[in-house]
Scaffold this active site. Sequence first.
Site, short mmCIF file in Angstrom:
data_model
loop_
_atom_site.label_atom_id
_atom_site.label_comp_id
_atom_site.label_asym_id
_atom_site.label_seq_id
_atom_site.Cartn_x
_atom_site.Cartn_y
_atom_site.Cartn_z
N GLY A 48 0.81 -1.22 0.00
CA GLY A 48 0.00 0.00 0.00
C GLY A 48 0.84 1.26 0.00
O GLY A 48 0.56 2.23 -0.71
N CYS A 49 1.90 1.25 0.78
CA CYS A 49 2.77 2.43 0.87
C CYS A 49 3.52 2.66 -0.44
O CYS A 49 3.76 3.80 -0.83
CB CYS A 49 3.73 2.30 2.04
SG CYS A 49 2.86 2.24 3.63
N THR A 50 3.88 1.58 -1.12
CA THR A 50 4.53 1.70 -2.42
C THR A 50 3.55 2.28 -3.44
O THR A 50 3.90 3.20 -4.20
CB THR A 50 5.06 0.33 -2.89
OG1 THR A 50 6.02 -0.13 -1.94
CG2 THR A 50 5.68 0.42 -4.26
N ALA B 292 3.18 6.02 -2.62
CA ALA B 292 4.39 6.78 -2.95
C ALA B 292 4.55 6.93 -4.46
O ALA B 292 4.89 8.00 -4.96
CB ALA B 292 5.62 6.09 -2.35
#
Length: 158
Positions: free
Chosen positions: A47-49, A52
Amino acid sequence: MTDARLAAGDQAPSFTLLNADGQPVSLADFAGSKVILYFYPAAMTPGCTTQACDFRDSLGSLQAAGYTVLGISKDDPATLKTFEERDSLTFPLLSDEDLAVHNSYGAYGEKNLYGKVVTGVLRSTFVIDEEGKIEQAMYNVKATGHVASLRKKLGVAA
């Protein structure tokens, strides 16, 4: 841990954190500019990738509209450097290992994870104006689709 939530009109808490290169970056460095500050749980997680990379892919339009993007996580600078290089991230990632800045923004606390209440990073985004005031405070945002939604709120074309 804090339950203090920021709202539009609040003064953005100041901070100085290390970036992926171990250099100090302060919110004050961007005085007179508009800043999108986002908190994410952990570098290199799916999710963070996604989030970002969405910011990376929207950076041109956001910068053209006068915004600087800063990402903050509890990861150490070396991990942020790996994340930055792996995903060709072109905006500063900042390390808040002791969670002091997360807490000052209310971006750490209880959340529901797969039906269980846990304590952790609340995926949050703050839009800060040229005077250092919070324009928008968004808590518990989704990783997917958030940047497109944010651009729409800010009137920034893709």
